[in-house]
Design an enzyme around this catalytic site. Structure first.
Site, PDB file in Angstrom:
ATOM      1  N   GLU A 228       3.955  -3.016   7.590  1.00  8.56           N
ATOM      2  CA  GLU A 228       4.355  -3.951   6.535  1.00  8.56           C
ATOM      3  C   GLU A 228       5.113  -5.148   7.108  1.00  8.56           C
ATOM      4  O   GLU A 228       5.093  -6.233   6.537  1.00  8.56           O
ATOM      5  CB  GLU A 228       5.228  -3.184   5.517  1.00  8.56           C
TER       6      GLU A 228
ATOM      7  N   HIS B 283      -5.755  18.899  19.385  1.00 10.36           N
ATOM      8  CA  HIS B 283      -6.967  19.602  18.965  1.00 10.36           C
ATOM      9  C   HIS B 283      -7.737  18.778  17.950  1.00 10.36           C
ATOM     10  O   HIS B 283      -8.500  19.319  17.161  1.00 10.36           O
ATOM     11  CB  HIS B 283      -6.585  20.965  18.384  1.00 10.36           C
TER      12      HIS B 283
ATOM     13  N   LYS C  53       1.252  -5.147  -6.249  1.00 11.77           N
ATOM     14  CA  LYS C  53       2.142  -4.878  -7.389  1.00 11.77           C
ATOM     15  C   LYS C  53       1.787  -5.807  -8.552  1.00 11.77           C
ATOM     16  O   LYS C  53       1.754  -5.389  -9.713  1.00 11.77           O
ATOM     17  CB  LYS C  53       3.605  -5.102  -6.983  1.00 11.77           C
TER      18      LYS C  53
END
Ligand code: PA5
Length: 472
Positions: free
Chosen positions: A296, A325, A440
């Site tokens: 960000e 793994h 937003k």
């Protein structure tokens, strides 16, 4: 332990001398950047002096920490659960602290084993099933809710606020307000307005501290203190790191060196992916916190002089040994586009021997005799690091003498400062988030919030035009 250097940064395997010039940084390249790095460090100091970088002063805010402890002491024992509601910078720091410093199965401990502190839950996502699931396992009457939102308007946090407060009102009546703590801007925003009207207990997030830099404010410290974490030790650790990063020289300042190395690796060696790989489950939340901070702060369309740059390296969190793994295959043999930062803990809290009793061991497992989970973890870390280095994959290691409130405080500060320096290297604003704000705004518009009518019209036009051809 207190005064020892408890966090160390080893970047040998980032250097050309070890992994070759194609992938590694040469001393010449570091030399070329030395004076500009030092200039950036000086600029940051000046900005700090004029009060622009308030997150750097948080380690010294003992007043807030004291107020938090007073609140915690005044309510301790009254609640079985604490639910933190927030997102991004308003939740990831909390999760990072709890995962790192509390018992790995904290919520499963008895109240006595938790020292009388409540169970802790964090509601960040608004996944309806998760929300409902949590409400099924807690009794709202026995729960304290801490709503955290700097803007005081974030749709996910405020919608959960409405649901929870309505539920509490129905169950408890007007005393519901004793079960709410609001953490928000001192003056602005809807949550602050409601708090003033209703008289909730509240904490303020300093105006000059952005969400993702706020872990050492009441945002992160309240829930930490509510589970018995030593918040003064967290702050003291951060202050230690401040001291360790005082120099303007890359060679004496780990945050500045880290920023310079990541920047050079990205811009000169094409490493546009930054993997953080703690060899510790407890640091998984810290890894997520870091990814948000980095993405960000540095993923930006515009430079400071308003040119379009579309810059930023993509952070990825892995966990040792689990991702040996899984992701490791890609890191070892895939494209040469990554820098891997390991986090290693020298001394875990527990030592778990495998076994020394030969009768318990199959012959082909005898090599494990006398070992412990601790040294198996260490061997796997060293082995992976070595293998990546042999493949000329740039990597560096942050070593913690132990995982404690102090070393975690050091890590928070180190990487916040490193991100701020990186903003200078990339020439972007590391403290805004227009991309997040755009999301937003679209959410407000689509949900019909007043003042967002024009955006709603634009979205409707876009949706009408949207192609529907290519779906199966
Ligand atoms: O770092 C940031 O600014 C964001 O991640 C915010 O913390 C996040 O969007 C939540 O915002 P708010 O605290 O205003 O609810």
């Amino acid at each position: 332990m207190e005064d020892k250097k408890t966090v160390q940064f080893d970047f040998n395997n980032m250097m050309a001398g070890v992994i070759g010039e194609e992938n590694g940084i040469t001393e010449r390249e570091l030399k070329e950047i030395e004076s500009v790095a030092s200039q950036f460090a000086k600029e940051l100091k000046t900005e700090r002096t004029v009060g622009k970088l308030q997150f750097l002063e948080l380690p010294y805010d003992e007043k807030t920490a004291t107020e938090i402890l007073e609140t915690v002491n005044s309510i301790k024992g009254r609640f079985k659960n604490l639910v933190v509601v927030g997102l991004g910078g308003s939740s990831l720091g909390n999760i990072a602290i709890h995962t790192a410093l509390n018992h790995p199965f904290y919520n499963l401990l008895s109240e006595k084993e938790r020292g009388g502190f409540p169970r802790i839950f964090v509601l960040d996502n608004i996944d309806p099933d998760r929300f409902a699931g949590l409400m099924e396992v807690i009794s709202p009457k026995e729960t304290l809710f801490n709503f955290i939102t700097k803007s005081g308007t974030t749709v996910e946090t405020m919608s959960q606020f409405l649901i929870i407060t309505s539920l509490l009102r129905d169950k408890i009546g007007k005393d519901y307000k004793n079960q709410i703590i609001a953490t928000t801007d001192r003056e602005k925003g809807t949550l602050r307005n409601i708090t003033q009207r209703e008289g909730f207990i509240s904490f303020s997030i300093p105006a000059g501290v952005g969400g993702r830099y706020s872990v050492l404010t009441s945002v992160g410290l309240f829930s930490a203190a509510m589970s018995g974490v030593d918040i003064f030790a967290l702050l003291k650790g951060a202050a230690m790191m401040d001291e360790m990063c005082k120099s303007d020289s890359v060679w004496e300042n780990p945050a500045l060196m880290g920023a310079a190395l990541y920047f050079l690796s990205h811009t000169r060696k094409g490493k546009n992916i930054l993997v953080v790989m703690p060899y510790s489950s407890a640091l998984s939340g810290f890894g997520d916190w870091f990814c948000q901070l980095w993405a960000e702060s540095l993923g930006k369309k515009f430079s400071l002089n308003k040119s379009v740059v579309h810059t930023g390296a993509t952070p990825v969190r892995a966990i040792g040994v689990v991702d040996q793994h899984s992701q490791l295959q890609l890191y070892m043999e895939g494209p040469y586009d990554k820098v891997i930062t390991f986090f290693a803990i020298e001394q875990f809290n527990k030592n778990i021997p495998v076994t020394n009793k030969e009768r318990d061991i199959e012959s082909d497992l005898i090599y494990l005799k006398g070992h412990s989970l601790n040294n198996i973890m260490r061997a796997e870390f060293e082995g992976t690091r070595l293998a990546l280095t042999e493949q000329r994959r740039p990597n560096c290691t942050v070593t913690l003498a132990e995982l404690s409130a102090s070393t975690l405080g050091q890590l928070f500060y180190l990487f916040e400062l490193e991100t701020a320096y990186s903003g200078k290297f990339y020439n972007v604003d590391a403290f805004d988030q227009p991309g997040v704000e755009a999301g937003k705004i679209n959410a407000f518009a689509m949900l019909g919030k007043k003042g967002f009518e024009q955006r709603k019209n634009e979205i409707n036009i876009l949706l009408q035009k949207a192609q529907k051809k290519y779906s199966i």
